[in-house]
Design an enzyme around this catalytic site. Structure first.
Site, short mmCIF file in Angstrom:
data_model
loop_
_atom_site.label_atom_id
_atom_site.label_comp_id
_atom_site.label_asym_id
_atom_site.label_seq_id
_atom_site.Cartn_x
_atom_site.Cartn_y
_atom_site.Cartn_z
N HIS A 1 43.36 37.68 40.72
CA HIS A 1 42.22 36.93 39.96
C HIS A 1 42.73 36.03 38.59
O HIS A 1 43.68 36.45 38.13
CB HIS A 1 40.94 37.34 40.32
CG HIS A 1 40.84 38.99 39.40
ND1 HIS A 1 41.27 39.03 38.16
CD2 HIS A 1 40.87 40.12 40.19
CE1 HIS A 1 41.24 40.26 37.95
NE2 HIS A 1 41.15 40.95 39.05
N HIS B 1 43.86 38.86 36.17
CA HIS B 1 45.39 39.19 36.19
C HIS B 1 46.19 38.13 35.50
O HIS B 1 47.30 38.56 34.69
CB HIS B 1 45.89 39.22 37.79
CG HIS B 1 45.22 40.48 38.58
ND1 HIS B 1 44.39 40.38 39.42
CD2 HIS B 1 45.44 41.66 38.20
CE1 HIS B 1 44.11 41.57 40.11
NE2 HIS B 1 44.60 42.45 39.32
N MET C 1 48.23 45.06 41.59
CA MET C 1 48.41 45.55 43.04
C MET C 1 47.93 44.32 43.81
O MET C 1 47.78 44.68 44.96
CB MET C 1 47.41 46.76 43.32
CG MET C 1 47.86 48.05 42.35
SD MET C 1 47.23 49.44 42.85
CE MET C 1 45.45 49.29 42.85
P1 AMP Z 1 45.08 46.02 39.52
O1 AMP Z 1 45.84 44.98 40.37
O2 AMP Z 1 43.75 46.05 39.69
O3 AMP Z 1 46.08 47.37 39.41
O4 AMP Z 1 45.21 45.43 37.99
C1 AMP Z 1 46.51 45.00 37.14
C2 AMP Z 1 46.21 44.74 35.90
O5 AMP Z 1 45.20 43.92 35.68
C3 AMP Z 1 45.63 46.02 35.13
O6 AMP Z 1 46.36 46.24 33.75
C4 AMP Z 1 44.18 45.64 35.03
O7 AMP Z 1 43.37 46.38 33.91
C5 AMP Z 1 44.02 44.18 34.91
N1 AMP Z 1 43.00 43.55 35.09
C6 AMP Z 1 42.20 43.72 36.47
N2 AMP Z 1 40.86 43.19 36.28
C7 AMP Z 1 41.15 42.49 35.04
C8 AMP Z 1 40.09 41.60 34.50
N3 AMP Z 1 38.83 41.33 35.18
N4 AMP Z 1 40.31 41.00 33.06
C9 AMP Z 1 41.54 41.30 32.40
N5 AMP Z 1 42.55 42.24 33.05
C10 AMP Z 1 42.18 42.55 34.51
#
Ligand code: AMP
Length: 279
Positions: free
Chosen positions: A34, A37, A30
Site C-alpha cells: 500500500h 510501503h 511482506m
Molecule cells: P510489512 O509488509 O507489514 O512487514 O511492512 C513492511 C514495512 O512497511 C515495515 O517497515 C512497516 O513498518 C512498513 N509499513 C507498514 N505499514 C505502514 C504504514 N501505514 N506507514 C508506513 N510504513 C508502513
C-alpha cells in the site's frame, strides 16, 4: 525495475552497482503493498540511494499458522506499484532461498524487555523470527540504509537494538505512518476487514489522539485503561493500550522524555496495531 529471486544473482548485480559508487537503500516487506510501503521506497529514492525492496512472507515470524495462511499475497499487484514508486530492484526469494536447508540463521541476541512487552506478550516468538529475517536480509542486501515504518514501532525498536548489538554500520530510517483519510493506519491486513469493522477501525486512531490529549505526564496507566474501555465500547477487542518510553518501551513515567502510545486490537478476526508519539 529488476526482479531477483536468487541470492547470488542479486548480490552479483548489487556488487557491480556498489563498485560503480552507488549506495543501497533497503525496504523489507511482506507484500500486499500500500502507499505506506511505497513511502519507504520514495524516501530511499529521495535520499539518492539505489532502492531495493523485498517481498517475503517470513514464516518464522508467524506464531499462528492460520495467520500465515491468511496473509494476503498479490505480487501481480505489488510489482506495478513498486515500479510507480521508482523502486530499482525487487528481491522476491522463496523460503529455501532465504533459509537454505542445513544452515542456521536464528539470531542469538537478548533484546531484554524490548521483545517481552506489548506484542511480545501476545505474539510469542514473533520478534525473534522478525529479527532473524531482517538480519538475514541485511546480510544478503548489505544496504547503507534500512527503511522501516513507525507503524511497527516495537519492531523498529528491536531492529535498532539489533543493529547496535551487532555493531552494524547500517543506518535505520524511521518512516512516518501513512494513514487512510479517516485516520486508520494503512496495513496489508485492512483488506480483510468486514465493512462493519472497516467502519469501526478508525476508533483506534481516534483513541490514540484522545490519549495524546488526556496524558498529563503522570497518568499513563489510567489513560491506558480508559483507552482500553473506549476501544471495547466501540466493538473492538483490545489486547493492550500502553503509554511507554519511546526508547526502553517500559511504562512511561513523569521522567520519560519521549512517550509513545501503542495499541493492538482485534477488529473481528483481523488484528491491528498502531501508535503515535504523545506530547
Ligand atoms: P510489512 O509488509 O507489514 O512487514 O511492512 C513492511 C514495512 O512497511 C515495515 O517497515 C512497516 O513498518 C512498513 N509499513 C507498514 N505499514 C505502514 C504504514 N501505514 N506507514 C508506513 N510504513 C508502513
Amino acid at each position: 525495475m529488476l526482479i531477483f529471486q536468487k541470492v547470488a544473482d542479486l548480490q552479483r548485480w548489487l556488487n557491480s552497482r556498489r563498485e560503480a559508487g552507488e549506495r543501497v537503500g533497503f525496504a523489507p516487506t511482506m507484500g500486499a503493498l500500500h502507499q505506506g510501503h511505497l513511502d519507504l521506497i520514495r524516501l530511499s529514492k529521495n535520499d539518492g540511494t539505489l532502492s531495493v525492496a523485498s517481498i517475503f512472507v517470513n514464516p518464522t515470524q508467524f506464531n499462528d499458522p492460520k495467520d500465515l495462511e491468511k496473509y494476503p499475497r498479490m505480487p501481480e499487484k505489488d510489482i506495478p506499484l513498486l515500479i510507480s514508486a521508482g523502486c530499482d530492484v525487487l528481491f522476491m526469494p522463496t523460503v529455501e532461498d532465504v533459509y537454505p536447508p542445513g544452515e542456521e540463521f536464528t539470531v542469538k541476541l537478548d533484546f531484554g524487555q524490548l521483545d517481552e512487552v506489548m506484542e511480545g506478550v501476545f505474539r510469542p516468538g514473533h520478534f525473534l523470527g522478525m529479527a532473524t529475517v531482517v538480519n538475514r536480509l541485511l546480510n544478503i542486501v548489505q544496504p547503507q540504509r534500512l527503511y522501516m515504518g513507525q507503524k511497527d514501532y516495537q519492531q523498529l525498536s528491536i531492529v535498532r537494538d539489533m543493529l547496535r548489538q551487532l555493531g552494524s554500520p547500517v543506518e535505520l530510517v524511521m518512516v512516518p505512518t501513512r494513514r487512510e483519510s479517516d485516520g486508520l493506519a494503512m496495513s496489508s491486513r485492512n483488506m480483510r476487514l468486514t465493512p462493519d469493522m472497516r467502519a469501526t477501525a478508525p476508533v483506534i486512531y481516534q483513541t490514540l489522539q484522545w490519549a495524546n490529549k488526556a496524558y498529563n505526564g503522570s497518568n499513563a496507566a489510567t489513560v491506558g485503561a480508559e483507552a482500553m474501555q473506549k476501544l471495547a465500547a466501540a466493538g473492538l477487542k483490545p489486547e493492550y493500550f500502553d503509554l511507554v518510553d519511546g526508547i526502553t518501551l517500559l511504562p512511561a513515567t513523569p521522567q520519560t522524555n519521549m512517550v509513545v502510545a501503542c495499541v493492538a486490537a482485534w477488529a473481528g478476526d483481523v488484528r491491528l496495531i498502531d501508535n503515535i508519539v504523545v506530547g
